[in-house]
Scaffold this motif. Structure first.
Motif, PDB file in Angstrom:
ATOM      1  N   ALA A 115     -12.652   5.498   4.912  1.00 47.29           N
ATOM      2  CA  ALA A 115     -12.515   5.163   6.327  1.00 47.29           C
ATOM      3  C   ALA A 115     -11.049   5.283   6.711  1.00 47.29           C
ATOM      4  N   GLU A 116     -10.758   6.190   7.640  1.00 43.26           N
ATOM      5  CA  GLU A 116      -9.395   6.374   8.144  1.00 43.26           C
ATOM      6  C   GLU A 116      -9.260   5.546   9.416  1.00 43.26           C
ATOM      7  N   LEU A 117      -8.263   4.650   9.437  1.00 41.97           N
ATOM      8  CA  LEU A 117      -8.126   3.688  10.533  1.00 41.97           C
ATOM      9  C   LEU A 117      -6.968   4.063  11.462  1.00 41.97           C
ATOM     10  N   ARG A 118      -7.087   3.627  12.700  1.00 43.37           N
ATOM     11  CA  ARG A 118      -6.054   3.904  13.690  1.00 43.37           C
ATOM     12  C   ARG A 118      -4.719   3.271  13.307  1.00 43.37           C
ATOM     13  N   ASN A 119      -4.741   2.163  12.578  1.00 46.93           N
ATOM     14  CA  ASN A 119      -3.499   1.488  12.213  1.00 46.93           C
ATOM     15  C   ASN A 119      -2.784   2.153  11.030  1.00 46.93           C
ATOM     16  N   GLY A 120      -3.279   3.318  10.605  1.00 49.54           N
ATOM     17  CA  GLY A 120      -2.629   4.056   9.535  1.00 49.54           C
ATOM     18  C   GLY A 120      -3.137   3.740   8.150  1.00 49.54           C
ATOM     19  N   PHE A 166      -5.251   3.293   0.292  1.00 52.46           N
ATOM     20  CA  PHE A 166      -4.303   4.359  -0.009  1.00 52.46           C
ATOM     21  C   PHE A 166      -3.215   4.329   1.068  1.00 52.46           C
ATOM     22  N   SER A 167      -1.975   4.436   0.646  1.00 49.29           N
ATOM     23  CA  SER A 167      -0.887   4.274   1.601  1.00 49.29           C
ATOM     24  C   SER A 167       0.189   5.329   1.371  1.00 49.29           C
ATOM     25  N   GLY A 168       1.015   5.502   2.390  1.00 48.21           N
ATOM     26  CA  GLY A 168       2.134   6.437   2.336  1.00 48.21           C
ATOM     27  C   GLY A 168       2.170   7.363   3.529  1.00 48.21           C
ATOM     28  N   HIS A 169       1.006   7.698   4.055  1.00 48.70           N
ATOM     29  CA  HIS A 169       0.920   8.598   5.199  1.00 48.70           C
ATOM     30  C   HIS A 169       1.137   7.812   6.494  1.00 48.70           C
ATOM     31  N   THR A 188       2.770  16.175   6.439  1.00 47.52           N
ATOM     32  CA  THR A 188       2.636  16.145   4.980  1.00 47.52           C
ATOM     33  C   THR A 188       1.186  15.858   4.583  1.00 47.52           C
ATOM     34  N   VAL A 189       0.734  16.515   3.508  1.00 52.91           N
ATOM     35  CA  VAL A 189      -0.573  16.229   2.928  1.00 52.91           C
ATOM     36  C   VAL A 189      -0.369  15.258   1.769  1.00 52.91           C
ATOM     37  N   PHE A 190      -1.112  14.164   1.771  1.00 49.38           N
ATOM     38  CA  PHE A 190      -1.039  13.173   0.696  1.00 49.38           C
ATOM     39  C   PHE A 190      -2.310  13.257  -0.139  1.00 49.38           C
ATOM     40  N   VAL A 191      -2.131  13.270  -1.455  1.00 46.27           N
ATOM     41  CA  VAL A 191      -3.272  13.319  -2.374  1.00 46.27           C
ATOM     42  C   VAL A 191      -3.109  12.198  -3.396  1.00 46.27           C
ATOM     43  N   TRP A 192      -4.164  11.382  -3.551  1.00 49.79           N
ATOM     44  CA  TRP A 192      -4.152  10.253  -4.478  1.00 49.79           C
ATOM     45  C   TRP A 192      -5.246  10.422  -5.540  1.00 49.79           C
TER      46      TRP A 192
END
Length: 599
Positions: free
Chosen positions: A457-462, A478-481, A508-512
């Protein structure tokens, strides 16, 4: 599965074949002519390492933290399962240990010989704890006896076992009814097919033995294929702790599993420019041969993954293209738009086949329902609609304003993200509500793992959260973006969905790592907000699209082509006929781009 008695012994022959006198291979070994060896592992005359002094021999074993008897019994089991008869017998004689004691050996041999009265007697001798365990074990035994009597067409005896014995061992009336219906099978062949059972002469007795081991102490009877289980557990642990794990682990035992950095998507393989405005969505065809993109410029493009040329440019929408969905057979493409419509396109010809009108606001998402004849869409107008490809509405249900929806591969689960902070789960087969997952902020997009076990779930608050749908627990963040007001669509990636990827407003693309939450890599190349990440295993690539009007493809397994090879003759490219004059309007740049690895 390896034959449990090793070699080519048939069921019922194992005990005699493994020992010359027919007494069974698990009984205590006969005394050796070497009295030192017969005294057991601590004997002063034990010869484990010829040529070494006795103290040196024992010192070789002192470093092990594991109990010697357990190690030897595991070795005995593995030798036995692989059919090394002589070595098995020699190790028993030399070590003084047996794989199983005499009661267990009688129990095993009776099962494999189909001597059911002896099996029942041996089971009670062994002792397996509670009466509940005894009843469960006896039910397994009596069920096998019942089936073998039916197979031998001894129907009267089979009926007596069902009524007088099986009926007294369980309260599961449905299972008893299923067994009773087997009495009507006209032949042994029909019985085996109906019961999904391979007969008394097949592997069924071995399976009974394995089932019964659940109720017997592992100290008495080593769990089936125990060493194989330990090997698999060790490899699984190595994969779980491998930072760059994106490919299946080789089943080698000599060295620990590691994925070198070179197998991860590191370099920017190609940049494609063909749209006149922001690219809002991209989707691979299921077979990996094509890529479709949708843009704020109101067009869709179908790209060839063989040479990254434009196959078709699709025009007709009067609003931005917000979502794309490929049919399971790769022959059709559905596009959703802010013009309140969906359009169906023929992939081979590029022709517009159908327009779907029923939503009253932006259509935010769509998914096929597995048969290439129906698909589902959700919109900001509080509607979810199931369509047939002929243009008819099959079903329409009221819903919250739909920001996104996703469907499981088996088309049984529907997840819907509303414009508030909830994820709604529906049984798609009955269109009934099941449960809610509550988030702390507005859910902008969803992604579902292939096995439907996890949801992103991608949230508006980042924030980016992962849910375990089995437990309905939020298990990882998951954080950083960076993300704020824009919709950014995340994805599971890699073999078995072991990776999580999303874009960021900084380009940037973030991969975890999915299981640890550890940030593996940041891929740089875009110059503006990334709107979507999409992964395809067949194409072995991650694709991203952004407000900079470009689509960028990041190769997977670079430097390790054997991990993504296809069978001989299978192509990843489109046919020659798919290239057309539209390719002149696109720009393709092969680039080797720098990558930031995060320690």
């Amino acid at each position: 599965m390896t034959h449990p008695l090793g070699g080519s012994h048939a069921p019922g022959e194992g005990a005699a074949a493994m020992s010359g006198n027919g007494a069974g291979p698990w009984q205590s070994p006969p005394p050796s002519s070497n009295s030192a060896n017969s005294a057991g592992p601590s004997s002063a005359g034990l010869k484990r390492y010829p040529g070494l002094a006795q103290e040196a021999q024992r010192a070789c074993l002192r470093d092990s933290q594991f109990d010697e008897e357990q190690v030897v019994r595991l070795l005995l089991q593995e030798l036995h399962d692989r059919g090394f008869v002589d070595t098995f017998a020699q190790l028993q004689r030399e070590s003084g240990y047996t794989l199983e004691n005499e009661p267990i050996a009688r129990f095993r041999n009776a099962i494999l010989a189909g001597e059911w009265d002896a099996v029942e007697e041996a089971l009670l001798t062994i002792g397996i704890g509670t009466q509940e365990n005894v009843n469960a074990a006896l039910f397994i035994i009596k069920r096998q006896q019942f089936l073998e009597l039916l197979e031998a067409r001894q129907l009267k005896q089979a009926l007596l076992v069902l009524q007088n014995e099986l009926g007294a061992l369980t309260t599961d009336t449905q299972q008893l009814h299923r067994l009773s219906r087997l009495l009507m099978c006209p032949s042994p062949e029909d019985l085996r097919a109906t019961a999904a059972w391979d007969g008394g002469g097949g592997r069924s007795r071995f399976l009974v033995l394995e089932s019964l081991q659940t109720y017997i102490s592992p100290g008495k009877m080593v769990p089936v294929h125990r060493m194989e289980t330990l090997f698999n557990q060790a490899i699984a642990h190595q994969c779980d702790t491998c930072r760059y794990h994106v490919r299946p682990a080789a089943q080698g035992l000599y060295v620990d599993h590691t994925c070198p950095e070179s197998v991860f998507p590191q370099d920017l393989q190609i940049s494609m420019s063909g749209h006149d405005d922001e690219v809002w969505y991209v989707a691979f065809s299921p077979d990996g041969r094509y890529l479709a993109s949708g843009s704020r410029d109101k067009t869709c493009i179908i790209w060839s993954m063989r040479d990254h040329s434009v196959v078709h440019r699709l025009t007709g929408h009067e609003g931005e293209v917000s979502y794309l969905a490929w049919s399971p057979d790769c022959k059709s493409l559905v596009s959703a738009s802010s013009d309140k419509t969906l359009r169906l396109w023929d992939v081979e010809s590029g022709e517009h086949m159908q327009t779907f009108r029923g939503h009253e606001e932006t259509v935010s998402s769509c998914h096929w329902l597995g048969d290439s004849d129906r698909f589902i869409s959700g919109g900001l107008d509080h509607r979810i609609i199931i369509w047939s490809t002929s243009g008819n509405i099959v079903k329409q249900i009221s819903s919250p304003r739909v920001h996104d929806l996703t469907v499981s591969a088996d088309c049984k689960l529907l997840l819907v993200a509303d414009d508030k902070s909830d994820i709604h789960a529906y049984d798609l087969t009955t269109l009934t509500f099941m449960y809610n997952l509550e988030e702390p902020a507005e859910v902008m997009s969803l992604a579902l793992s292939a096995d439907a076990q996890y949801c992103l779930a991608e949230l508006r608050n980042g924030e980016l959260h992962m849910w375990d749908l089995g437990t309905r627990m939020r298990i990882r963040a998951f954080s950083g973006h960076t993300q704020g007001q824009y919709v950014i669509r995340c994805t599971f990636a890699g073999i078995d969905d072991r990776l999580v990827a999303t874009g960021s407003e900084d380009g940037t693309v973030f991969v975890w790592n999915r299981d640890t939450g550890r940030l593996i890599v940041q891929l740089r190349g875009h110059t503006d907000t990334i709107n979507v990440c999409s992964w395809n295993t067949a194409a072995a690539a991650l694709v991203t699209a952004a407000d900079d009007r470009t689509i960028r493809i990041w190769p997977a397994y670079h430097g390790a082509p054997s991990d993504c090879e296809r069978p001989s003759g299978q192509s990843t490219g489109a046919s020659e006929a798919s290239d057309n004059e539209d390719s002149a309007g696109s720009e393709i740049h092969s680039t080797s781009n720098s990558v930031d690895f995060v320690d």
